[in-house]
Design a protein around this motif. Sequence first.
Motif, PDB file in Angstrom:
ATOM      1  N   CYS A 129      -3.102  38.087 -37.052  1.00 11.49           N
ATOM      2  CA  CYS A 129      -2.003  37.130 -37.000  1.00 11.49           C
ATOM      3  C   CYS A 129      -1.890  36.475 -38.375  1.00 11.49           C
ATOM      4  CB  CYS A 129      -2.208  36.085 -35.901  1.00 11.49           C
ATOM      5  SG  CYS A 129      -3.736  35.150 -36.050  1.00 11.49           S
ATOM      6  N   THR A 130      -0.772  35.819 -38.611  1.00  9.85           N
ATOM      7  CA  THR A 130      -0.526  35.221 -39.919  1.00  9.85           C
ATOM      8  C   THR A 130      -1.111  33.820 -39.998  1.00  9.85           C
ATOM      9  OG1 THR A 130       1.573  34.192 -39.294  1.00  9.85           O
ATOM     10  CG2 THR A 130       1.634  36.507 -40.026  1.00  9.85           C
ATOM     11  N   PHE A 131      -1.208  33.303 -41.208  1.00  9.77           N
ATOM     12  CA  PHE A 131      -1.662  31.927 -41.405  1.00  9.77           C
ATOM     13  C   PHE A 131      -0.721  30.947 -40.710  1.00  9.77           C
ATOM     14  CE2 PHE A 131      -1.543  27.953 -43.863  1.00  9.77           C
ATOM     15  CZ  PHE A 131      -2.868  27.552 -43.746  1.00  9.77           C
ATOM     16  N   ALA A 132       0.583  31.242 -40.766  1.00 14.90           N
ATOM     17  CA  ALA A 132       1.556  30.370 -40.096  1.00 14.90           C
ATOM     18  C   ALA A 132       1.329  30.353 -38.590  1.00 14.90           C
ATOM     19  CB  ALA A 132       2.975  30.828 -40.415  1.00 14.90           C
ATOM     20  N   ASP A 133       1.049  31.526 -37.994  1.00 12.15           N
ATOM     21  CA  ASP A 133       0.777  31.593 -36.558  1.00 12.15           C
ATOM     22  C   ASP A 133      -0.432  30.733 -36.197  1.00 12.15           C
ATOM     23  OD1 ASP A 133       2.841  33.369 -36.089  1.00 12.15           O
ATOM     24  OD2 ASP A 133       1.571  35.131 -36.399  1.00 12.15           O
ATOM     25  N   VAL A 134      -1.503  30.858 -36.983  1.00  5.99           N
ATOM     26  CA  VAL A 134      -2.724  30.099 -36.710  1.00  5.99           C
ATOM     27  C   VAL A 134      -2.462  28.606 -36.861  1.00  5.99           C
ATOM     28  CG1 VAL A 134      -5.059  29.628 -37.522  1.00  5.99           C
ATOM     29  CG2 VAL A 134      -4.269  31.983 -37.311  1.00  5.99           C
ATOM     30  N   THR A 135      -1.709  28.232 -37.872  1.00  3.95           N
ATOM     31  CA  THR A 135      -1.409  26.818 -38.090  1.00  3.95           C
ATOM     32  C   THR A 135      -0.666  26.224 -36.902  1.00  3.95           C
ATOM     33  OG1 THR A 135      -1.317  27.158 -40.491  1.00  3.95           O
ATOM     34  CG2 THR A 135      -0.264  25.175 -39.614  1.00  3.95           C
ATOM     35  N   VAL A 136       0.343  26.944 -36.416  1.00  2.85           N
ATOM     36  CA  VAL A 136       1.086  26.477 -35.239  1.00  2.85           C
ATOM     37  C   VAL A 136       0.169  26.386 -34.028  1.00  2.85           C
ATOM     38  CG1 VAL A 136       2.910  27.064 -33.606  1.00  2.85           C
ATOM     39  CG2 VAL A 136       3.310  27.319 -36.054  1.00  2.85           C
ATOM     40  N   GLY A 137      -0.649  27.414 -33.820  1.00  2.73           N
ATOM     41  CA  GLY A 137      -1.545  27.429 -32.672  1.00  2.73           C
ATOM     42  C   GLY A 137      -2.532  26.269 -32.692  1.00  2.73           C
ATOM     43  N   LEU A 138      -3.149  26.018 -33.835  1.00  3.89           N
ATOM     44  CA  LEU A 138      -4.111  24.918 -33.938  1.00  3.89           C
ATOM     45  C   LEU A 138      -3.432  23.566 -33.755  1.00  3.89           C
ATOM     46  CD1 LEU A 138      -6.352  26.144 -36.890  1.00  3.89           C
ATOM     47  CD2 LEU A 138      -6.919  26.087 -34.462  1.00  3.89           C
ATOM     48  N   CYS A 139      -2.201  23.459 -34.252  1.00  6.86           N
ATOM     49  CA  CYS A 139      -1.450  22.217 -34.048  1.00  6.86           C
ATOM     50  C   CYS A 139      -1.220  21.969 -32.565  1.00  6.86           C
ATOM     51  CB  CYS A 139      -0.123  22.292 -34.796  1.00  6.86           C
ATOM     52  SG  CYS A 139       0.918  20.827 -34.609  1.00  6.86           S
ATOM     53  N   ARG A 140      -0.850  23.013 -31.828  1.00  4.00           N
ATOM     54  CA  ARG A 140      -0.638  22.882 -30.382  1.00  4.00           C
ATOM     55  C   ARG A 140      -1.946  22.501 -29.680  1.00  4.00           C
ATOM     56  NH1 ARG A 140       3.963  22.491 -31.400  1.00  4.00           N
ATOM     57  NH2 ARG A 140       5.667  23.926 -30.928  1.00  4.00           N
ATOM     58  N   LEU A 141      -3.051  23.106 -30.076  1.00  7.07           N
ATOM     59  CA  LEU A 141      -4.334  22.796 -29.440  1.00  7.07           C
ATOM     60  C   LEU A 141      -4.727  21.343 -29.703  1.00  7.07           C
ATOM     61  CD1 LEU A 141      -6.376  26.051 -30.195  1.00  7.07           C
ATOM     62  CD2 LEU A 141      -5.136  25.445 -28.105  1.00  7.07           C
ATOM     63  N   GLN A 142      -4.467  20.855 -30.897  1.00  7.91           N
ATOM     64  CA  GLN A 142      -4.761  19.454 -31.189  1.00  7.91           C
ATOM     65  C   GLN A 142      -3.889  18.523 -30.349  1.00  7.91           C
ATOM     66  OE1 GLN A 142      -4.628  18.661 -35.397  1.00  7.91           O
ATOM     67  NE2 GLN A 142      -6.082  20.288 -35.890  1.00  7.91           N
ATOM     68  N   GLN A 143      -2.633  18.898 -30.166  1.00  6.68           N
ATOM     69  CA  GLN A 143      -1.762  18.093 -29.317  1.00  6.68           C
ATOM     70  C   GLN A 143      -2.293  18.034 -27.887  1.00  6.68           C
ATOM     71  OE1 GLN A 143       1.872  20.348 -30.464  1.00  6.68           O
ATOM     72  NE2 GLN A 143       2.804  18.361 -30.865  1.00  6.68           N
ATOM     73  N   LEU A 144      -2.859  19.130 -27.418  1.00  8.93           N
ATOM     74  CA  LEU A 144      -3.428  19.152 -26.063  1.00  8.93           C
ATOM     75  C   LEU A 144      -4.651  18.260 -25.969  1.00  8.93           C
ATOM     76  CD1 LEU A 144      -3.040  22.947 -25.242  1.00  8.93           C
ATOM     77  CD2 LEU A 144      -1.850  21.066 -24.121  1.00  8.93           C
ATOM     78  N   VAL A 145      -5.447  18.203 -27.021  1.00  5.80           N
ATOM     79  CA  VAL A 145      -6.597  17.284 -27.032  1.00  5.80           C
ATOM     80  C   VAL A 145      -6.123  15.859 -26.797  1.00  5.80           C
ATOM     81  CG1 VAL A 145      -8.395  16.262 -28.479  1.00  5.80           C
ATOM     82  CG2 VAL A 145      -8.054  18.732 -28.478  1.00  5.80           C
ATOM     83  N   TYR A 146      -5.076  15.455 -27.511  1.00  2.81           N
ATOM     84  CA  TYR A 146      -4.551  14.099 -27.346  1.00  2.81           C
ATOM     85  C   TYR A 146      -3.887  13.921 -25.974  1.00  2.81           C
ATOM     86  CZ  TYR A 146      -5.174  13.868 -32.424  1.00  2.81           C
ATOM     87  OH  TYR A 146      -5.697  13.887 -33.687  1.00  2.81           O
ATOM     88  N   GLU A 147      -3.242  14.961 -25.491  1.00  5.31           N
ATOM     89  CA  GLU A 147      -2.521  14.875 -24.221  1.00  5.31           C
ATOM     90  C   GLU A 147      -3.452  14.529 -23.066  1.00  5.31           C
ATOM     91  OE1 GLU A 147       0.974  15.096 -21.888  1.00  5.31           O
ATOM     92  OE2 GLU A 147       0.799  15.306 -24.055  1.00  5.31           O
ATOM     93  N   PHE A 148      -4.671  15.084 -23.093  1.00  8.17           N
ATOM     94  CA  PHE A 148      -5.593  14.891 -21.974  1.00  8.17           C
ATOM     95  C   PHE A 148      -6.765  13.969 -22.324  1.00  8.17           C
ATOM     96  CE2 PHE A 148      -3.375  18.833 -21.136  1.00  8.17           C
ATOM     97  CZ  PHE A 148      -3.049  18.708 -19.795  1.00  8.17           C
ATOM     98  N   ALA A 149      -6.670  13.280 -23.457  1.00  8.33           N
ATOM     99  CA  ALA A 149      -7.794  12.477 -23.929  1.00  8.33           C
ATOM    100  C   ALA A 149      -8.162  11.350 -22.963  1.00  8.33           C
ATOM    101  CB  ALA A 149      -7.475  11.892 -25.303  1.00  8.33           C
ATOM    102  N   ASP A 150      -7.174  10.728 -22.354  1.00  5.46           N
ATOM    103  CA  ASP A 150      -7.452   9.589 -21.481  1.00  5.46           C
ATOM    104  C   ASP A 150      -8.156  10.002 -20.189  1.00  5.46           C
ATOM    105  OD1 ASP A 150      -6.364   7.834 -23.280  1.00  5.46           O
ATOM    106  OD2 ASP A 150      -4.371   7.833 -22.365  1.00  5.46           O
ATOM    107  N   ARG A 151      -8.266  11.286 -19.918  1.00  9.83           N
ATOM    108  CA  ARG A 151      -8.965  11.743 -18.724  1.00  9.83           C
ATOM    109  C   ARG A 151     -10.426  12.087 -19.012  1.00  9.83           C
ATOM    110  NH1 ARG A 151      -4.582  15.729 -15.716  1.00  9.83           N
ATOM    111  NH2 ARG A 151      -2.697  14.860 -16.641  1.00  9.83           N
TER     112      ARG A 151
END
Length: 293
Positions: free
Chosen positions: A132-154
């Motif tokens: 996969c490309t660097f751009a693909d990985v960057t987008v993917g990691l950004c989404r994963l970080q957003q999920l960390v924040y999304e469920f952090a309060d649980r």
Amino acid sequence: MAYVHRAEGAPDRTAPPSGDGENVLRFRRAGAERKDVPSPIDLAQLIEGEIIPRLLAAHQNGRSEVIPMNLGVIASDELAAFARDAMVADLARLVDQVEFLMRRGVSVEGIYFELLSPAAKLLGEWWERDDCTFADVTVGLCRLQQLVYEFADRVHVEDGGGDGRTALFALTPGDQHSFGLIMVVEYFRQAGWRTICMPDATAQDLEALVQAERFDLIGFSMANERWLEPLTPLIARLRAVSRNGAVRVMVGGRAFSDHPERVVQVGADQTATDAREAVKTAARLFASQHSAA
């Protein structure tokens, strides 16, 4: 996302009382003697309301999705599919997938450490293999970080030991793998620490900050061992200029999990294999410091 049905014979998906396991799907049928055994009506409604829509959606997307019999475990093919989705799907779709896993019995910690962290590792491996490309990985990691924040309060963190202490977290200057650092910062925050995260800081930025503000703990994350040599003088310099003469330093990441002897080499106090262990290790570190005082 909660699903509550009060009608006779319908499944009650409310969260169980504290201590009974979080986000576990329970079936309760009013008047039934065996409350732990789902009735045919319960099973039919589960299949109709949960499983069939998922299978139809998967079919429409041109792929088949197999739901494993061990419902509380994330299968390897699910993990790989989720990592691929992280590069192309929007956040809402990924949240729906995580919610589905939680309704299936996967805990929040399971989501963090059996889904999000391994998915981030997979993205890195695919990039290294040019899958996969660097751009693909960057987008993917950004989404994963957003999920960390999304469920952090649980997240439920035990033995936090924060007590209002302040921690500074940074990537080793030059390193770029920040997902693990984000996880650590979130766990420390939940444990009662005041946290400051500077993933893009230079050595000069960090020196200026520890001179201006008092920190109890400094944490570094490093995935690539090529940045090992510059870290040793940086830690020594931060200790020398810190407003807190007793500041503690922890290091983590793949460069140290594979070679724990490097902790002493760079002049740090402790390391940990993941965010959960980092919080517990820091608590023990400051408990021993308090006892010595």
